[in-house]
Design a protein around this motif. Sequence first.
Motif, PDB file in Angstrom:
ATOM      1  N   UNK A   1       0.828  -1.210   0.000  1.00 40.17           N
ATOM      2  CA  UNK A   1       0.000   0.000   0.000  1.00 40.17           C
ATOM      3  C   UNK A   1       0.862   1.259   0.000  1.00 40.17           C
ATOM      4  N   UNK A   2       2.102   1.133   0.457  1.00 43.66           N
ATOM      5  CA  UNK A   2       2.984   2.298   0.498  1.00 43.66           C
ATOM      6  C   UNK A   2       3.545   2.644  -0.890  1.00 43.66           C
ATOM      7  N   UNK A   3       3.510   1.694  -1.788  1.00 42.06           N
ATOM      8  CA  UNK A   3       4.048   1.919  -3.133  1.00 42.06           C
ATOM      9  C   UNK A   3       3.169   2.909  -3.896  1.00 42.06           C
ATOM     10  N   UNK A   4       3.805   3.805  -4.651  1.00 41.89           N
ATOM     11  CA  UNK A   4       3.083   4.815  -5.428  1.00 41.89           C
ATOM     12  C   UNK A   4       3.285   4.515  -6.912  1.00 41.89           C
ATOM     13  N   UNK A   5       2.283   3.970  -7.587  1.00 41.47           N
ATOM     14  CA  UNK A   5       2.420   3.709  -9.030  1.00 41.47           C
ATOM     15  C   UNK A   5       2.588   5.013  -9.808  1.00 41.47           C
ATOM     16  N   UNK A   6       3.136   4.901 -10.986  1.00 43.27           N
ATOM     17  CA  UNK A   6       3.299   6.070 -11.832  1.00 43.27           C
ATOM     18  C   UNK A   6       4.487   6.933 -11.476  1.00 43.27           C
TER      19      UNK A   6
END
Length: 544
Positions: free
Chosen positions: A288-293
């Motif tokens: 959930x901490x990962x930020x796509x884009x």
Amino acid sequence: MSDRSPPERSPLETLSFFPPHDGTLWAFLESRQGPDPDRPFLIFNDVATSWRQFQGAVEQTVRMLRGRGVERGDRVAAMAANCADYVVLFFALARIGAILVPVNPDFGAGEAGYILAHAGVSGVVCAPASLPVVRRAAADEGLAVWFLVFGAAVDDVPGFSEVPDNAPPRAAPAAGTADDICLIMYTSGTTGFPKGVTHSQGNFVMAGEAFVERMHLQTQDRLLCILPLFHINGLFYSLGGAVAAGATLILAPRFSASGFWPLVSRSRATEVNIIAAIGTILARRPREEFVPGHGLVKVYGAPVTAEIAEVFIRDFGVHHVIEGYGMTEIPGACNLPFDGERRIGSMGVAARHPDPAVRFSELRVADDEGRDLPPGQVGELLVRTPIVMKGYYRDPDQTRAAFRDGWFLTGDLVRRDADGYHYFVARRKDIIRRRGENISGAELDRVVGAHPDVAQAAAIGVASDLGEEDILVAVVLKDGSRLTARDLQKWCATSLSSVKCPRYVAFLDALPQTPTFRVAKFKLKQDPDLRARAVDLTLLDEEG
């Protein structure tokens, strides 16, 4: 993905885009102004400083340092986490021909005092939180030094940007040369006392240029620095590489696991350097901490495990994951090729400079007599490079012992395959590698062995779940002692920084010895049950 629009240049084209310079830090900085000196060079806490503004800040700091009596050859210590003024200080000292002495801000008065005294510093610039420690360190060592704090003044100590009344009206012409020492970086050695590794301005410049080759840096790249500037990686690779490429450096105060991906996304970073512990932590954090884009496309790490490489490429979409190897004494000795085969688990091949005419890193694998070994056999890695240290400060004996016929002896055992790729096997020196730090086993032996209830102690590195190593201390107690693992934990905490405190304590009846009655640490390391028999101090913390 990255929003870069200009076509990519080769590493040599990137360097050739800028005018030549004389190899000093000041000329290096000036040459990178380029056609747009108002483009961002340094971003810290979301505040951008342009190349033009940074150069002005360096000139003002030169005036400030001159007003405090800093002259060519003087040593000035910095004890703080990453901040913009830390970078300014480094370049200002180099312009004078003076020398930066970085100190880990987590050090206590004893550890810091040894470095301040050994380096013979004339002044200390520190974070406000570190001021009591450096004052005590200086007092304990009987040092007469001046103090400044990064940021605003604290009590009677001026702030970094305050220019004294006797400062010259303008910065004097640059006094440093490419051969002048600009840095003394202390690293632990097998004797237990840190050694001061000296590097010249020319070394810093060439290391930055080599990082352009290693990561194919572009002027439009945005390098995120989460590693401390008191380490060679953050200083020589992230900072040096950003200047060499005329790129942007995004400086974080420190690494934050939960804040990493938001920072990458917000800052539009395209490149970052990590160590094994950071890579492993990020690989195992909640997704959930990962930020796509995000725009991150390149990661440099040392070492890079198969888990780290797989997660960054598959889950995080970072296509270029490059492993390398270096030491404080020999920055960037080898790496996986950016434009060649990347063999996971390998340290790579001999590092190159963007200019093929520059003779750069050379590697050998040799036996104890210095004879070259064929591929597949394990031997010590020997390195010859133009950016090797200039020597250990005030230690000619250790300097001589570090070289054989012009080759630096790494003390690391490796093997080389038939294609020239190198693989780390083990450390010959009594060094424990933890969280990116080189920690002297001999220093830990002394600290634990100084406890009045300890008869003998030996610290070794054991495999860590996060990569690199954890510290295990094997202890023989004096007769009748009731010392507990908790007692030893408290003892270490009063004398050592947190990264040096052991995770495991094993109480033994005796320590294995060599024929000359030294502790045979290699036998401790070969004991498959030692860690299982040890007390895990992290579990004691959880139990309260």
